[in-house]
Design a protein around this motif. Structure first.
Motif, mmCIF file in Angstrom:
data_model
loop_
_atom_site.group_PDB
_atom_site.id
_atom_site.type_symbol
_atom_site.label_atom_id
_atom_site.label_comp_id
_atom_site.label_asym_id
_atom_site.label_seq_id
_atom_site.Cartn_x
_atom_site.Cartn_y
_atom_site.Cartn_z
ATOM 1 N N PRO A 385 0.675 -1.211 -0.151
ATOM 2 C CA PRO A 385 0.076 -0.506 -0.294
ATOM 3 C C PRO A 385 0.447 1.608 -0.207
ATOM 4 O O PRO A 385 1.706 1.365 0.433
ATOM 5 C CB PRO A 385 -0.789 -0.359 1.053
ATOM 6 C CG PRO A 385 -0.707 -1.785 2.021
ATOM 7 C CD PRO A 385 1.044 -1.957 0.899
ATOM 8 N N THR A 387 1.351 5.908 -0.070
ATOM 9 C CA THR A 387 0.939 6.395 1.667
ATOM 10 C C THR A 387 -1.032 7.112 1.373
ATOM 11 O O THR A 387 -1.453 7.288 1.617
ATOM 12 C CB THR A 387 1.226 7.976 0.872
ATOM 13 O OG1 THR A 387 2.691 7.867 1.199
ATOM 14 C CG2 THR A 387 1.172 9.528 1.973
ATOM 15 N N GLU A 390 -2.658 5.242 2.882
ATOM 16 C CA GLU A 390 -2.572 5.007 4.458
ATOM 17 C C GLU A 390 -3.125 6.166 5.008
ATOM 18 O O GLU A 390 -4.064 6.315 6.118
ATOM 19 C CB GLU A 390 -0.636 5.027 4.349
ATOM 20 C CG GLU A 390 -0.269 3.824 4.385
ATOM 21 C CD GLU A 390 1.240 4.523 4.999
ATOM 22 O OE1 GLU A 390 1.691 5.409 4.990
ATOM 23 O OE2 GLU A 390 1.725 3.192 5.026
#
Length: 585
Positions: A385, A387, A390
């Motif tokens: 994943p 940024t 996130e």
């Protein structure tokens, strides 16, 4: 209002600077000044740069033979704030222009009012420069009228004793104008009419009898430039396209004209003040012409000749097929990509890659289509994943957190937007704007608003052009103004055949002949079926203006009701909001 004195006798002129030293033929005399229709125009603007400023008011007066035959006047919403200094000078405030029409509706009306007339302005480069820039911004062809500058004419005629300067107020007093200039467009245009008539009286006294002689009377016309008039001697008085050719037969310049002979002759007078074009005229050794049935055929042929020859003295685009498109990639988890070669479901065209990339940014803001560029397999993805995942702005299909089926609705939203069937993405962007405003993040909201307006315009333009390109064959007729018809056969957005049916000639047999002789159009991939955006734009404008009628069509020509066109009212409000925001700032 005084009528200009015009001498009609054809007599030798030997001692007048700037005029021929032999008797002119009737053809060389051209159009008597009493028969010329002048449109005297004045603009008010937000400043002095036609690139960074905008028009706030247009005023124009149409005159012929010393008599006023029409007036045109309107405020214009500039789409930005008016500086305080300009407001104090003109008296035009932001409040006055908020409800005024924008230039995209005013300019076509003015060009229709001025069609076929000589354009006159006091300091013409300023006013004509703004009008030409507005036409370029709206992607409208500039009609290239004959232009007369009363400042230049006054400097040629008047002595310092008569007029210490050539300001409009000074000349209005000199010629006892019944209108006092006031930095308002229509009033200043009326004053300029009086100045024009006063100046024409003066030149009539030295033997200037025709429009062509008047243009020659202005300075900066070289003898070599005048000698090249012979290049126009055998040209027809007909609409068409002209090509200036150089010493190696290369095409130097391409243009269109309602009257080929008259237009080409203007290149050898002082009305042609563009340095590059005068340089081109000095090089040119021949002028070729292509006669056309009417203005639409001339415009289309000009576009095609520009693309074929790429003449170095034309500023207009000579690479119409070079465009950028936005597509959804063909993979398990499609993403948005900017490409040069379109496919049928593409969005565009864009004139630059940067414009396409900005549209992609807006699309990302309004959809859940992924931003990363890696290719993600449908099964067992091994990515990490990023940024964006996130911070909750991506569902991370690269890490297996989102299946193909779960990702599909985001792709469908964008595909439907491109096709013009739904505006879910635009609705989502509109909601985001409202949220930013509620949180008082006004600068962010303004940037998002401007980007959204640009996206809507690009979508709307592309969908309208694609709708016309989808029609296999369309036949249209437009009144020629003399009881006859201008006819066109259009196939997949391209002009396939053109002709005329003059007054008294049954039009349908001519239509059938044009259909039978029309060129075959082979479709190519992409929304425009291989046609250029410029050509479809010209054709669509011709079809939707001037009383053009649809004669026949193989399928229904319809633009998508659920497309970006439904957001045009929002765009108009956004533009008005931008003007108010700039004024407050």
């Amino acid at each position: 209002m005084s009528c200009p004195t015009i001498r009609l006798a054809c007599q030798p002129m030997t001692d007048v600077a700037g005029l021929p030293d032999r008797q002119l033929t009737f053809d060389e005399l051209g159009t008597p000044l009493r028969d010329v229709t002048f449109v005297v125009v004045d603009l008010e603007t937000t400043g002095g740069s036609n690139r960074g400023d905008a028009i706030t008011e247009i005023g124009a007066v149409k005159v012929r033979g010393g008599q006023v035959i029409g007036e045109f006047g309107t405020l214009v919403n500039p789409g930005r704030g008016i500086p305080p200094m300009i407001m104090s000078l003109t008296g035009i405030t932001d409040a006055m222009v908020t409800e005024a029409p924008r230039i995209d509706s005013v300019l076509p009306a003015f060009l229709e009012f001025a069609a076929g007339c000589v354009l006159v302005a006091h300091n013409a480069p300023f006013d004509v420069g703004f009008l030409r820039s507005a036409a370029e911004a709206l992607e409208r062809p500039w009609p290239r009228p004959t232009v007369l500058c009363t400042v230049r004419l006054a400097r040629r005629i008047l002595s310092r004793d008569e007029a210490p300067n050539v300001k409009l107020g000074t000349l209005a007093r000199l010629f006892r104008s019944d209108t006092t200039p006031s930095h308002r467009a229509l009033a200043d245009a009326r004053a300029t009419v009086n100045v024009l008539h006063g100046l024409l009286e003066r030149v009539g006294g030295v033997g200037v009898q025709s429009l062509e002689e008047l243009l020659d009377y202005l300075p900066e016309v070289t003898s070599a430039q005048r000698r090249k008039r012979e290049l126009a001697a055998d040209l027809p008085h007909a609409p068409g396209v002209y090509l200036f050719r150089g010493p190696r037969e290369e095409v130097l310049y391409v243009g269109t004209a309602v009257d080929l002979r008259r237009r080409v002759r203007q290149y050898f007078t002082a009305s042609e003040s563009r340095a590059r074009v005068r340089e081109m005229v000095a090089i040119a050794e021949r002028v070729d012409v292509v006669e056309c049935a009417h203005s639409l055929e001339a415009e289309v042929r000009e576009l095609r000749l520009l693309a074929a020859h790429r003449p170095r003295y034309n500023r207009r685009s000579t690479t119409p097929h070079r465009a950028w498109w936005i597509v959804l990639t063909d993979e398990a988890f499609p993403r948005l990509s900017v490409v040069r070669k379109p496919r049928d479901e593409a969005m565009g065209p864009f004139r630059s890659k940067r414009a396409a990339e900005e549209a992609v940014e807006s699309l990302h803001d309004g959809s859940e289509v992924r931003r990363c560029v890696e290719r993600i397999p449908a099964r067992d993805p091994k990515g990490r994943p990023c940024t964006l995942a996130e911070i909750g702005r991506c569902a991370a299909p690269c890490a297996g957190r989102q299946s193909v089926a779960e990702y599909a609705p985001a792709v469908i939203d964008v595909a439907d937007l491109f096709a013009g069937t739904r505006t879910t993405v635009l609705d989502r962007l509109g909601d985001q704007l409202a949220e930013l405003s509620e949180r008082q993040r006004f600068e962010d909201a303004a940037r998002r608003r401007d980007r959204l307006a640009t996206l809507v315009r690009a979508l709307d333009r592309g969908q309208r052009l694609a709708a016309l390109a989808a029609v296999g064959e369309l036949v249209a007729a437009r009144p020629d103004g003399a009881g006859g018809w201008h006819l066109a056969v259009i196939r997949h957005g391209r002009l396939a055949s053109a002709g005329t049916a003059r007054r008294g000639v049954p039009p349908m047999p001519v239509v059938e002949m044009l259909r039978a002789s029309a060129e075959t159009v082979l479709c190519e991939p992409g929304p425009l079926r291989g046609a250029t955006a410029d050509e479809i734009t010209v054709i669509r404008r011709w079809l939707t203006t001037g009383g053009t009628r649809l004669v026949d069509s193989d399928v229904l020509w319809a633009e998508p009701a659920g497309g970006a066109g439904s957001w045009q009212r929002w765009v108009a409000k956004a533009d008005a909001g931008r003007a108010g925001y700039a004024a407050a700032d």
